[in-house]
Design an enzyme around this catalytic site. Sequence first.
Site, PDB file in Angstrom:
ATOM      1  N   ASN A 131      38.771  29.676   1.915  1.00 13.35           N
ATOM      2  CA  ASN A 131      39.560  30.562   2.768  1.00 13.35           C
ATOM      3  C   ASN A 131      40.434  29.684   3.667  1.00 13.35           C
ATOM      4  O   ASN A 131      39.939  29.062   4.601  1.00 13.35           O
ATOM      5  CB  ASN A 131      38.609  31.432   3.606  1.00 13.35           C
ATOM      6  CG  ASN A 131      39.355  32.272   4.634  1.00 13.35           C
ATOM      7  OD1 ASN A 131      40.581  32.422   4.562  1.00 13.35           O
ATOM      8  ND2 ASN A 131      38.627  32.817   5.593  1.00 13.35           N
ATOM      9  N   LYS A 158      42.763  30.506   5.675  1.00 15.08           N
ATOM     10  CA  LYS A 158      43.135  31.130   6.962  1.00 15.08           C
ATOM     11  C   LYS A 158      44.620  30.894   7.251  1.00 15.08           C
ATOM     12  O   LYS A 158      45.430  30.914   6.338  1.00 15.08           O
ATOM     13  CB  LYS A 158      42.230  30.597   8.078  1.00 15.08           C
ATOM     14  CG  LYS A 158      40.740  30.660   7.722  1.00 15.08           C
ATOM     15  CD  LYS A 158      39.866  30.405   8.901  1.00 15.08           C
ATOM     16  CE  LYS A 158      38.412  30.351   8.442  1.00 15.08           C
ATOM     17  NZ  LYS A 158      37.472  30.312   9.527  1.00 15.08           N
ATOM     18  N   HIS A 207      36.298  39.932   7.116  1.00 21.70           N
ATOM     19  CA  HIS A 207      35.999  38.610   7.684  1.00 21.70           C
ATOM     20  C   HIS A 207      35.764  38.771   9.184  1.00 21.70           C
ATOM     21  O   HIS A 207      36.422  39.573   9.843  1.00 21.70           O
ATOM     22  CB  HIS A 207      37.155  37.646   7.409  1.00 21.70           C
ATOM     23  CG  HIS A 207      36.803  36.232   7.748  1.00 21.70           C
ATOM     24  ND1 HIS A 207      36.829  35.755   9.037  1.00 21.70           N
ATOM     25  CD2 HIS A 207      36.371  35.203   6.974  1.00 21.70           C
ATOM     26  CE1 HIS A 207      36.438  34.487   9.039  1.00 21.70           C
ATOM     27  NE2 HIS A 207      36.157  34.126   7.799  1.00 21.70           N
ATOM     28  N   GLU A 221      36.654  37.115  11.653  1.00 24.24           N
ATOM     29  CA  GLU A 221      37.849  36.936  12.505  1.00 24.24           C
ATOM     30  C   GLU A 221      38.688  38.208  12.531  1.00 24.24           C
ATOM     31  O   GLU A 221      39.328  38.517  13.539  1.00 24.24           O
ATOM     32  CB  GLU A 221      38.656  35.720  12.019  1.00 24.24           C
ATOM     33  CG  GLU A 221      37.954  34.423  12.391  1.00 24.24           C
ATOM     34  CD  GLU A 221      38.219  33.250  11.465  1.00 24.24           C
ATOM     35  OE1 GLU A 221      39.200  33.295  10.679  1.00 24.24           O
ATOM     36  OE2 GLU A 221      37.440  32.273  11.515  1.00 24.24           O
ATOM     37  N   GLU A 247      28.084  35.626   6.383  1.00 24.85           N
ATOM     38  CA  GLU A 247      28.668  34.601   7.238  1.00 24.85           C
ATOM     39  C   GLU A 247      28.221  34.819   8.688  1.00 24.85           C
ATOM     40  O   GLU A 247      28.835  35.625   9.404  1.00 24.85           O
ATOM     41  CB  GLU A 247      30.187  34.669   7.183  1.00 24.85           C
ATOM     42  CG  GLU A 247      30.772  34.466   5.806  1.00 24.85           C
ATOM     43  CD  GLU A 247      32.189  33.935   5.897  1.00 24.85           C
ATOM     44  OE1 GLU A 247      32.419  32.818   5.454  1.00 24.85           O
ATOM     45  OE2 GLU A 247      33.056  34.638   6.440  1.00 24.85           O
ATOM     46  N   GLY A 274      33.192  27.835  11.646  1.00 22.52           N
ATOM     47  CA  GLY A 274      34.098  26.920  12.334  1.00 22.52           C
ATOM     48  C   GLY A 274      33.454  26.189  13.498  1.00 22.52           C
ATOM     49  O   GLY A 274      34.147  25.567  14.307  1.00 22.52           O
ATOM     50  N   SER A 276      30.497  26.880   8.102  1.00 19.30           N
ATOM     51  CA  SER A 276      30.424  25.408   8.174  1.00 19.30           C
ATOM     52  C   SER A 276      29.767  24.779   6.945  1.00 19.30           C
ATOM     53  O   SER A 276      28.985  23.832   7.070  1.00 19.30           O
ATOM     54  CB  SER A 276      29.730  24.968   9.465  1.00 19.30           C
ATOM     55  OG  SER A 276      30.481  25.403  10.593  1.00 19.30           O
TER      56      SER A 276
HETATM   57  C1  PEP Z   1      35.086  31.219   6.986  1.00 22.29           C
HETATM   58  O1  PEP Z   1      36.028  31.365   7.719  1.00 22.29           O
HETATM   59  O2  PEP Z   1      34.856  32.079   6.132  1.00 22.29           O
HETATM   60  C2  PEP Z   1      34.253  30.039   7.153  1.00 22.29           C
HETATM   61  C3  PEP Z   1      33.074  30.051   6.600  1.00 22.29           C
HETATM   62  O3  PEP Z   1      34.760  29.001   7.898  1.00 22.29           O
HETATM   63  P1  PEP Z   1      34.094  27.543   8.102  1.00 22.29           P
HETATM   64  O4  PEP Z   1      33.667  27.055   6.745  1.00 22.29           O
HETATM   65  O5  PEP Z   1      35.182  26.694   8.694  1.00 22.29           O
HETATM   66  O6  PEP Z   1      32.929  27.727   9.020  1.00 22.29           O
END
Ligand code: PEP
Length: 253
Positions: free
Chosen positions: A9, A11, A95, A97, A167, A173, A213
Amino acid sequence: MRTPFVVGNWKLNKTIGEALSLVTELKNQLSAVKGVAVGVAPTFVALGSVAKRLEGSAIATCAQDCFWESTGAWTGELSAPLLADAGATWAIVGHSERRQHFGDTSVSVGKKARAVLAAGLGVIVCVGETLAERDGNRTLQVVDEQLAGGLGDMAASVAPKLVIAYEPVWAIGTGRTATPAQAQEVHAHIRQRLTERFGAVAADQIRIQYGGSVKPSNAEALMAEKDIDGALVGGASLEAADFIAIVKAARSG
Ligand code: PEP
């Protein structure tokens, strides 16, 4: 046996030129890698160019979101038929976000998910708790509520085109990852809910990705868990070498 699915992803990152150079490297370096499905989710403006560059490769082009109406007076929105027209074969919905900053709710995520499937694309429905919710022992309750809204009245026949991404918001992040055991506990719970909802055969087919992460250093341990079927990767998907290492760690068989 589920084929793991690893999706990057991107973003709000990468110009069209940067997106094309990353995807060209992935296409070249992943062509011989078997036992894992791979996708990338570029920005909307890069999606068409990326999909074109990926023609002839097994890497899927995914959208990062999708509105639920097909056409009409919805300034700034993009619909599933338009995303399909641009070359997307999957779309991410819900998601954290989007839920946190753009008002997505379990109800709107469900509408988006149904629109994606109706246009013939696969859908990745994201669920996950905040740190306060985990600390308040509400993880499973939050996941249940988001899952129920996201699935709505879907039929079991959608199983091959439905992916759930667990998630935990506190791991996205932040550099903090759920331990394999913490992730597996929630994945097993989601599988149980999918079994109640769709029956065991369909629930066994549905892939449940972990996101938060994921890095080359932790991917193998996470992917070894029984109900973790790939990853949704943010930061580490922006560098070809890191993403490729994660994809290789997720291979089955
Ligand atoms: C995400 O945005 O779906 C995500 C898992 O980000 P990150 O791997 O940077 O934590």
